[in-house]
Design a protein around this motif. Structure first.
Motif, PDB file in Angstrom:
ATOM      1  N   LYS A  40       0.802  -1.212   0.000  1.00 30.93           N
ATOM      2  CA  LYS A  40       0.000   0.000   0.000  1.00 30.93           C
ATOM      3  C   LYS A  40       0.840   1.270   0.000  1.00 30.93           C
ATOM      4  O   LYS A  40       0.307   2.368   0.001  1.00 30.93           O
ATOM      5  N   ARG A  41       2.154   1.119   0.029  1.00 31.80           N
ATOM      6  CA  ARG A  41       2.998   2.307  -0.045  1.00 31.80           C
ATOM      7  C   ARG A  41       4.283   1.969  -0.778  1.00 31.80           C
ATOM      8  O   ARG A  41       4.698   0.814  -0.847  1.00 31.80           O
ATOM      9  N   ALA A  42       4.921   2.998  -1.313  1.00 34.47           N
ATOM     10  CA  ALA A  42       6.165   2.787  -2.052  1.00 34.47           C
ATOM     11  C   ALA A  42       7.301   2.490  -1.075  1.00 34.47           C
ATOM     12  O   ALA A  42       7.402   3.106  -0.020  1.00 34.47           O
ATOM     13  N   ILE A  43       8.134   1.542  -1.429  1.00 34.12           N
ATOM     14  CA  ILE A  43       9.299   1.222  -0.613  1.00 34.12           C
ATOM     15  C   ILE A  43      10.441   2.138  -1.018  1.00 34.12           C
ATOM     16  O   ILE A  43      10.795   2.221  -2.187  1.00 34.12           O
ATOM     17  N   GLU A  44      10.996   2.830  -0.059  1.00 35.11           N
ATOM     18  CA  GLU A  44      12.065   3.762  -0.361  1.00 35.11           C
ATOM     19  C   GLU A  44      13.375   3.003  -0.605  1.00 35.11           C
ATOM     20  O   GLU A  44      13.660   2.013   0.071  1.00 35.11           O
ATOM     21  N   PRO A  45      14.165   3.476  -1.549  1.00 33.62           N
ATOM     22  CA  PRO A  45      15.444   2.802  -1.833  1.00 33.62           C
ATOM     23  C   PRO A  45      16.336   2.693  -0.610  1.00 33.62           C
ATOM     24  O   PRO A  45      17.046   1.700  -0.442  1.00 33.62           O
ATOM     25  N   ARG A  46      16.305   3.699   0.265  1.00 37.46           N
ATOM     26  CA  ARG A  46      17.185   3.657   1.433  1.00 37.46           C
ATOM     27  C   ARG A  46      16.795   2.535   2.395  1.00 37.46           C
ATOM     28  O   ARG A  46      17.630   2.038   3.149  1.00 37.46           O
ATOM     29  N   GLU A  47      15.502   2.144   2.379  1.00 32.79           N
ATOM     30  CA  GLU A  47      15.088   1.023   3.208  1.00 32.79           C
ATOM     31  C   GLU A  47      15.680  -0.289   2.683  1.00 32.79           C
ATOM     32  O   GLU A  47      16.146  -1.130   3.455  1.00 32.79           O
ATOM     33  N   MET A  48      15.645  -0.448   1.373  1.00 25.71           N
ATOM     34  CA  MET A  48      16.236  -1.640   0.779  1.00 25.71           C
ATOM     35  C   MET A  48      17.751  -1.652   0.980  1.00 25.71           C
ATOM     36  O   MET A  48      18.345  -2.710   1.217  1.00 25.71           O
ATOM     37  N   VAL A  49      18.367  -0.467   0.895  1.00 27.09           N
ATOM     38  CA  VAL A  49      19.818  -0.366   1.115  1.00 27.09           C
ATOM     39  C   VAL A  49      20.164  -0.778   2.541  1.00 27.09           C
ATOM     40  O   VAL A  49      21.146  -1.497   2.781  1.00 27.09           O
ATOM     41  N   LEU A  50      19.356  -0.337   3.507  1.00 27.88           N
ATOM     42  CA  LEU A  50      19.602  -0.690   4.903  1.00 27.88           C
ATOM     43  C   LEU A  50      19.564  -2.198   5.102  1.00 27.88           C
ATOM     44  O   LEU A  50      20.448  -2.774   5.750  1.00 27.88           O
ATOM     45  N   LEU A  51      18.559  -2.853   4.537  1.00 30.15           N
ATOM     46  CA  LEU A  51      18.455  -4.296   4.672  1.00 30.15           C
ATOM     47  C   LEU A  51      19.623  -4.994   3.972  1.00 30.15           C
ATOM     48  O   LEU A  51      20.147  -6.003   4.469  1.00 30.15           O
TER      49      LEU A  51
END
Length: 233
Positions: A50-61
């Motif tokens: 329901k919301r866009a995933i921010e690139p920085r969140e994927m980078v953190l993981l």
């Protein structure tokens, strides 16, 4: 939501299917491992549909998974002693179940690129993925707010990880017959007992030495930059 629950059930069924195939399709473990990565990513995406995933969140993981993977290398000569389980636990405790699952699954596959791939890889991905998943699911339980609760969790997964790998050993080398052979079962579990104890003890040591500072740093990142807030609540 019923629809979301159905999707999660289907995706977990996919993970179970990949693990089952790793027994009968043992020569194609690498393809199965990448299949598990895709399934784990889909589980992660369902939560955020329901919301866009921010690139920085994927980078953190990705960074957490890389730390978990690389941390295995200095301890490779010491059986079952490594900070990988600890890092995956921290990811789950702070960022939630889906993030913990992603970090665990990716860390297992990527670290084996250096330490050696094999038919055991999908099972390690499953075991470490479950570490992160259960850490996230239990993070809001009152006992997890206490040090002894986290220590108990670390000890339990030190043994559960070994038992999951024992199950793979029985299925892979016994053609499935070893599951019903009590002698073979006891042999596997007794043979791995020392390594399981070492894994559990190392989990506790890393948790007591670095758990507090890791929780503070990761929580500070989460609050300051608003990372993965929806998942962790």
């Amino acid at each position: 939501m019923p629809g979301q629950q159905l999707k999660k059930v289907i995706l977990f069924a996919l993970l179970a299917t990949f693990v089952a195939l790793s027994v009968w399709w043992i020569d194609h473990y690498l393809w199965l491992s990448f299949g598990m990565i895709i399934a784990a990513l889909l589980i992660f995406l369902v939560r955020f549909e329901k919301r866009a995933i921010e690139p920085r969140e994927m980078v953190l993981l990705a960074v957490l998974a890389a730390i978990a993977a690389v941390s295995r290398i200095p301890f490779a000569s010491i059986p079952s002693v490594q900070p990988t389980t600890f890092v995956i636990m921290m990811a789950g405790f702070v960022f939630g179940a889906e993030s913990g699952l992603i970090v665990g699954v990716v860390a297992a596959l990527s670290s084996n690129m250096i330490l050696g791939q094999g038919p055991w890889t999908p099972w390690q991905m499953l075991a470490w993925g479950l570490v992160g998943l259960t850490a996230g699911l239990l993070k809001n339980c009152s006992i997890m707010n206490k040090t002894w609760g986290k220590i108990s969790f670390a000890i339990v997964w030190g043994f559960l990880f070994g038992w999951i790998m024992n199950l793979w050993g029985l299925l892979a080398f016994s053609g499935g017959e070893g599951v019903l052979d009590i002698t073979a079962l006891l042999t596997y579990f007794i043979g791995s007992a020392l390594f399981d104890v070492m894994h559990a003890v190392s989990n506790v040591i890393f948790l007591l030495m670095f758990g507090g500072i890791w929780m503070k740093i990761l929580t500070r990142f989460q609050r300051k930059y608003g990372l993965l807030e929806k998942e962790s609540t």
